[in-house]
Design a protein around this motif. Structure first.
Motif, PDB file in Angstrom:
ATOM      1  N   ASP A 118      48.163  42.902  48.380  1.00 38.61           N
ATOM      2  CA  ASP A 118      46.935  42.226  47.972  1.00 38.61           C
ATOM      3  C   ASP A 118      45.815  43.256  47.763  1.00 38.61           C
ATOM      4  OD1 ASP A 118      45.211  40.192  47.386  1.00 38.61           O
ATOM      5  OD2 ASP A 118      45.213  39.282  49.384  1.00 38.61           O
ATOM      6  N   GLU A 144      38.781  42.336  51.279  1.00 40.06           N
ATOM      7  CA  GLU A 144      40.204  41.979  51.336  1.00 40.06           C
ATOM      8  C   GLU A 144      40.878  42.701  52.514  1.00 40.06           C
ATOM      9  OE1 GLU A 144      42.185  40.123  48.946  1.00 40.06           O
ATOM     10  OE2 GLU A 144      40.434  39.439  47.867  1.00 40.06           O
ATOM     11  N   HIS A 154      43.827  40.908  54.736  1.00 40.50           N
ATOM     12  CA  HIS A 154      44.744  39.966  54.081  1.00 40.50           C
ATOM     13  C   HIS A 154      46.208  40.365  54.213  1.00 40.50           C
ATOM     14  CE1 HIS A 154      41.378  38.203  51.340  1.00 40.50           C
ATOM     15  NE2 HIS A 154      41.032  38.311  52.600  1.00 40.50           N
ATOM     16  N   TYR A 228      45.945  32.230  55.394  1.00 37.45           N
ATOM     17  CA  TYR A 228      45.944  33.261  54.346  1.00 37.45           C
ATOM     18  C   TYR A 228      45.455  32.661  53.021  1.00 37.45           C
ATOM     19  CZ  TYR A 228      47.424  36.563  50.831  1.00 37.45           C
ATOM     20  OH  TYR A 228      47.415  37.418  49.761  1.00 37.45           O
ATOM     21  N   HIS A 232      41.218  32.558  50.895  1.00 41.13           N
ATOM     22  CA  HIS A 232      40.901  32.911  49.516  1.00 41.13           C
ATOM     23  C   HIS A 232      40.056  31.848  48.816  1.00 41.13           C
ATOM     24  CE1 HIS A 232      44.073  35.876  50.226  1.00 41.13           C
ATOM     25  NE2 HIS A 232      43.464  36.557  49.300  1.00 41.13           N
TER      26      HIS A 232
HETATM   27 FE   LIG Z   1      43.321  38.565  49.183  1.00 40.72          FE
END
Ligand SMILES: [Fe+2]
Ligand SMILES: [Fe+2]
Length: 454
Positions: A118, A144, A154, A228, A232
């Motif tokens: 990611d 992130e 992440h 997770y 976002h």
């Molecule tokens: Fe992400």
């Protein structure tokens, strides 16, 4: 289908062929310093050629001044489609994505190559700490990475999710599952030469898609922590989040001279890179329960073919004979069913086969991973499970409490490191390690203070 190539093979072999997304992916993740730049270039250029063949249905307006409104329009379309989805669920309609928990774990496993890298596409931005035009990209990259908090990084979160359900890929998946991850790593690696493409890709990736909302809802329903994914929803929002920062970065970095037109054309192609490889919806629709059960047993077959006693026969053959040759696992399952060892459409606890594999005292305890157990459980329980789930589950109840981020993170010991040393630790393969998290905290602080650019 999964190839029999092991992850170790991929770690050892060098990528020589730029069309091999699996090798490019593993090499850029594990030994980026060994990857020859022309190989990365060749890979990216080939992907960009593929992307150009996609019709540009994005609707990205020609006039940059309209981008913010366009992104907000996309976001509100997604919001209303999600509202419709929720209404249909309230009206009693079934899940749209996942037919069973095994199906959801299959999804987590097959998108893992992408999720485990990611934000890698923005890695090169950290080399430009002294240039304010990159700060929106750097901020996105650091967010992130959870700004160095493992509870918010992440990649760490996705690794935990896979570990919790014991569903990480145990073998190398098909090429198409690595295409997005390889693109992301390649853009991060060669970002200095592909800035327009990075900006375009970022603009596409950081918008909130409908499938993310539905995925999060249905994972929760199936007892899988959706954090997770829900993370976002908030972090990528169009008004202040990563989608907004993506536009701002593109505007800030756009040249004002004659190269502007070409830059925008390349940015558009970069945007289309998001279309390549096997995406969320394609992964979800490629699952078929019985096929996965059979494929899993075929993969396991070679390990089990000499491990059984010859005492018991099924349809005239010993278990070792059943497992001795490929292609017999479907018939083997049928034989287990005929003999009454598997009682389908009932509680799996009623099946002798299940009793052999489930629980610490079971003869075959530990033979199957969490994901493989779930495949067998769902296949055996069939309609029984479906009926029981309808009775039990309230899909609208949040099943998971939010864990608080670390209140007290240890003081960093990376303050003495040079900016070059810090950026190495912020790389896609390092940022999730204790040293990488430490370095991220230092880097985040330096960005905030606008200081210490050595
Ligand atoms: Fe992400
Ligand atoms: Fe994001």
């Amino acid at each position: 289908m999964t190839s029999l190539r092991s992850v170790t093979d991929c770690l050892i072999s060098k990528p020589t062929h730029a069309s091999d997304a699996v090798s490019i992916y593993h090499a850029l993740l594990n030994r980026p310093q060994d990857v020859a730049f022309p190989v990365v270039q060749e890979f990216l250029n080939a992907q960009l050629m593929r992307a150009k063949q996609h019709s540009d249905a994005s609707g990205l307006p020609d006039d940059l001044n309209n981008w913010a409104a366009w992104i907000e329009g996309n976001a509100s379309q997604v919001a209303s489609a999600y509202r419709e989805y929720l209404e249909s669920r309230h009206a009693g309609r079934g899940r749209k994505f996942f037919t069973s928990k095994a199906h959801a774990l299959y999804f987590l496993q097959h998108v893992a190559p992408t999720k485990l890298v990611d934000v890698a596409w923005l890695y090169d931005a950290v080399n430009h700490l002294g240039d304010w035009r990159y700060h929106n990209l750097i901020r996105t990259y650091l967010e992130e990475l959870g700004d160095g908090d493992p509870a918010l990084n992440h990649v760490v979160l996705y690794r935990k999710l896979l570990a919790e359900h014991d569903c990480a890929p145990s073998e190398v998946l098909d090429q198409e599952h690595y295409v997005q991850g390889a693109i992301q790593l390649a853009l991060g690696h060669a970002g200095a030469d592909y800035l327009p493409e990075v900006l375009g890709y970022n603009l596409g990736y950081e918008q909130l898609p409908l499938h993310l909302l539905i995925t999060a809802f249905e994972l929760n329903e199936l007892g899988i922590d959706p954090y997770y994914f829900t993370l976002h929803v908030t972090i990528d929002n169009a008004s202040t989040g990563h989608a907004h920062k993506a536009i701002q970065a593109a505007i800030d970095l756009l040249p004002t001279d004659d190269s502007r037109e070409e830059f925008i054309a390349r940015l558009r192609t970069g945007y289309l890179l998001n279309e390549l490889g096997k995406g969320t919806k394609a992964v979800i629709s490629s699952f078929e329960l019985e096929q996965e059960v059979v494929a899993m047993l075929e993969r396991k077959r070679s390990f089990g073919q000499h491990m059984h006693s010859d005492y018991c026969r099924l349809d005239g053959m010993t278990v070792n004979e059943w497992l001795s040759e490929p292609g017999q696992c479907r018939a083997f399952l049928a034989a287990l069913e005929n003999k009454g060892w598997i009682k389908r459409h009932e509680d799996p606890a009623n099946s002798r086969f299940w009793q052999l594999i489930d629980g610490p005292g079971a003869a075959m305890f530990g033979v199957f991973s969490g994901y493989e157990m779930q495949l067998l459980r769902d296949w055996i329980s069939g309609n029984w499970q479906a009926e029981n789930q309808v009775k039990k589950a309230n899909p609208f109840r949040a099943q998971f409490r939010r864990r608080a981020p670390c209140a007290e993170l240890p003081l960093t010991t990376s303050d003495v490191l040079s900016i070059e040393q810090l950026t190495v630790l912020l790389s896609p393969s390092m940022h999730l390690t204790p040293d990488g998290l430490n370095a991220t905290r230092t880097f985040s602080r330096q960005l905030a203070e606008g200081s210490s650019i050595r």
